[in-house]
Design an enzyme around this catalytic site. Structure first.
Site, PDB file in Angstrom:
ATOM      1  N   GLU A   1       0.762  -1.112   0.044  1.00  0.00           N
ATOM      2  CA  GLU A   1       0.030  -0.124   0.017  1.00  0.00           C
ATOM      3  C   GLU A   1       0.970   1.234  -0.088  1.00  0.00           C
ATOM      4  OE1 GLU A   1      -3.094   0.282   2.981  1.00  0.00           O
ATOM      5  OE2 GLU A   1      -3.246   2.360   2.681  1.00  0.00           O
TER       6      GLU A   1
ATOM      7  N   THR B   1      -3.614   2.721   5.552  1.00  0.00           N
ATOM      8  CA  THR B   1      -5.399   2.692   5.952  1.00  0.00           C
ATOM      9  C   THR B   1      -5.296   1.649   7.215  1.00  0.00           C
ATOM     10  OG1 THR B   1      -5.734   0.794   4.508  1.00  0.00           O
ATOM     11  CG2 THR B   1      -6.175   3.144   3.895  1.00  0.00           C
TER      12      THR B   1
ATOM     13  N   SER C   1       0.376  -9.715   6.714  1.00  0.00           N
ATOM     14  CA  SER C   1      -1.058  -8.731   6.887  1.00  0.00           C
ATOM     15  C   SER C   1      -0.829  -7.698   7.956  1.00  0.00           C
ATOM     16  CB  SER C   1      -2.171  -9.709   7.265  1.00  0.00           C
ATOM     17  OG  SER C   1      -3.227  -8.879   7.645  1.00  0.00           O
ATOM     18  N   SER C   2      -0.781  -6.497   7.418  1.00  0.00           N
ATOM     19  CA  SER C   2      -0.447  -5.264   8.412  1.00  0.00           C
ATOM     20  C   SER C   2      -1.563  -5.175   9.571  1.00  0.00           C
ATOM     21  CB  SER C   2      -0.225  -3.967   7.472  1.00  0.00           C
ATOM     22  OG  SER C   2      -0.381  -2.839   8.444  1.00  0.00           O
ATOM     23  N   ASN C   3      -2.617  -5.517   8.926  1.00  0.00           N
ATOM     24  CA  ASN C   3      -3.791  -5.208  10.001  1.00  0.00           C
ATOM     25  C   ASN C   3      -4.029  -6.273  11.037  1.00  0.00           C
ATOM     26  OD1 ASN C   3      -6.712  -6.682   9.382  1.00  0.00           O
ATOM     27  ND2 ASN C   3      -5.469  -6.448   7.447  1.00  0.00           N
TER      28      ASN C   3
END
Ligand code: 10G
Ligand code: SF4
Length: 325
Positions: free
Chosen positions: A141, A180, A238-240
Site C-alpha cells: 500500500e 489505512t 498482513s499489516s492489520n
C-alpha cells in the site's frame, strides 16, 4: 460404565471459554477485491492473472488459484492478451500505465478507501505541499501511494523518532497522510509528534486509518482484559492482523498470530480459562470456525461474541463487472 482410559469421550474435558471479537475478519474492501477476481474468471475464463496476493491470506489465494487465478508479483509475468487484476492494496500509477501500454485487459481491485488516499496525495502535491506519509516501509500500500506522486514529493514516517529526523523542503507547507491499516494508538503518537515539530502542518480532513482497521482494534481492546490469551487469525504479512496482536499485547495479554487452526501450539493454552479470538480483515470467517472446531476436540468450549459496533458498509464493483454480479 465408560472407561476414561480406553474411551476418550468419557474423559472430562477442561472448560475453555471463547470470547470472540466483533467486528472481525473480512472488510468491505476485501470482499470486493475477492469478488472482482471471481467475476473476472467468470467473464474471461481461466487463467486470470492477479498482481500480488489479492489480499494477504494464503487460504484466500489458494481458493482463487483453484478457481483459475494465477498470482504474480510483476506485470512482466503476465502474458500478452491475458486479463489481470491489481490487488486491494493499490498500485503505483506506473502499473496501470504499463498495462495500458501493453494493451492488457486490467481490473483494479484497489480498495476505494485506498484510492481516496491516492487522490488526496495527488491533490496535495498539485497544490504545492510536501506530504509526510505515515506507514510501513516496503508494504504494497505504501509503494502504491508513493507511486501516485513524483519522487521526492512525499517522505515516509514510521516512528516518532523518524519525525525528529525529518528534513523537509518547507515546514510551512506540509501535510500528512497515512496507510489505512496502521495502529490507531501508534499513529496518534506520530501525528502528535508531527504537530509538535511542524505546528503549521495541514491535517487530512478525515481519518485515513480505515473504519475496518479501527473497528477491529477497538473490538480486540474491548475483549482483551477479560481474556487470559488472545489468538488472531491472519498472515504474518498482513499489516492489520499484526496490529491486532500488538493491541492485545499492549493490554498485557499474551497474544499470537496463526494462519490456520493447525498452527495452534496447544502449549499456548496452558493456564488459559478464557481465550479471545479475532481475525484480520483478510481472514475468512471459515478459518475462525475451523479454529473453534479444533479447540472443541480438546476442550469443553463455550462461545460468546462481544460486538463493539456493527458494520454495514459495502463497496460497488467496478463498471463492467457489476452487471455480471
Ligand atoms: O493489512 P494489510 O494492508 O497488510 O492487507 P490485508 O490484505 O491483510 O488486509 C486487507 C487490507 C488491505 C487490502 C489494505 S487496505
Ligand atoms: Fe479497504 Fe480498510 Fe479493508 Fe483496506 S482494510 S481493504 S482500506 S476497508
Amino acid at each position: 460404565m465408560a472407561d476414561p482410559v480406553t474411551d476418550p469421550a468419557a474423559t472430562p474435558r477442561r472448560p475453555l471459554e471463547l470470547l470472540i471479537a466483533a467486528p472481525r475478519g473480512f472488510c468491505a474492501g476485501v470482499d470486493r477485491a475477492i469478488r472482482i477476481v471471481e467475476l473476472a474468471i467468470e467473464k474471461h475464463g481461466a487463467p486470470v492473472y492477479v498482481r500480488h496476493e489479492i489480499v494477504h491470506n494464503k487460504f484466500v489465494v489458494d481458493s482463487l488459484k483453484a478457481k483459475g487465478a494465477v498470482f504474480v508479483e510483476e506485470l512482466t509475468e503476465v502474458p500478452d492478451g491475458a486479463p489481470v487484476v491489481f490487488s486491494a492494496h493499490g498500485v503505483p500509477k506506473s502499473v496501470p500505465a504499463e498495462a495500458q501500454y501493453r494493451g492488457l485487459d486490467y481490473l483494479d481491485a484497489t480498495c476505494p478507501l485506498v484510492s481516496k488516499v491516492h487522490r488526496q496525495a495527488e491533490r496535495l502535491v498539485e497544490s504545492g505541499r510536501h506530504i509526510l506519509f505515515i506507514g510501513h516501509a516496503g508494504h504494497p500500500e505504501v509503494i502504491g501511494t508513493f507511486g501516485q506522486v513524483p519522487a521526492g514529493a512525499m517522505s515516509l514516517v514510521e516512528t516518532v523518532e523518524d519525525v525528529d529526523a525529518l528534513v523537509v523542503p518547507d515546514p510551512q507547507n506540509l501535510s500528512f497522510l497515512t496507510q489505512t491499516t496502521l495502529s490507531v494508538d501508534d499513529t496518534a503518537a506520530i501525528v502528535a509528534a508531527i504537530h509538535r515539530r511542524f505546528p503549521a502542518v495541514q491535517a487530512p480532513r478525515g481519518e485515513d486509518i480505515c473504519y475496518a482497521t479501527s473497528n477491529r482494534q477497538a473490538a480486540v481492546k474491548a475483549i482483551a482484559d477479560a481474556c487470559d490469551a488472545v489468538l488472531v487469525i491472519g498472515a504474518p504479512n498482513s499489516s492489520n492482523s499484526v496490529r491486532l496482536v500488538e493491541v492485545a499485547e499492549r493490554q498485557g495479554i499474551r497474544a499470537a498470530l496463526i494462519q490456520r487452526a493447525a498452527d495452534l501450539d496447544w502449549a499456548f493454552l496452558d493456564g488459559v480459562g478464557t481465550l479471545g479470538i479475532t481475525a484480520g480483515a483478510s481472514a475468512p470467517e471459515l478459518l475462525v470456525r475451523e479454529l473453534v472446531d479444533r479447540l472443541a476436540t480438546r476442550f469443553d468450549v463455550t462461545e460468546r461474541e462481544e460486538e463493539t459496533t456493527r458494520e454495514t458498509i459495502a463497496f460497488k464493483l467496478p463498471r463492467g463487472l457489476d452487471a455480471a454480479a
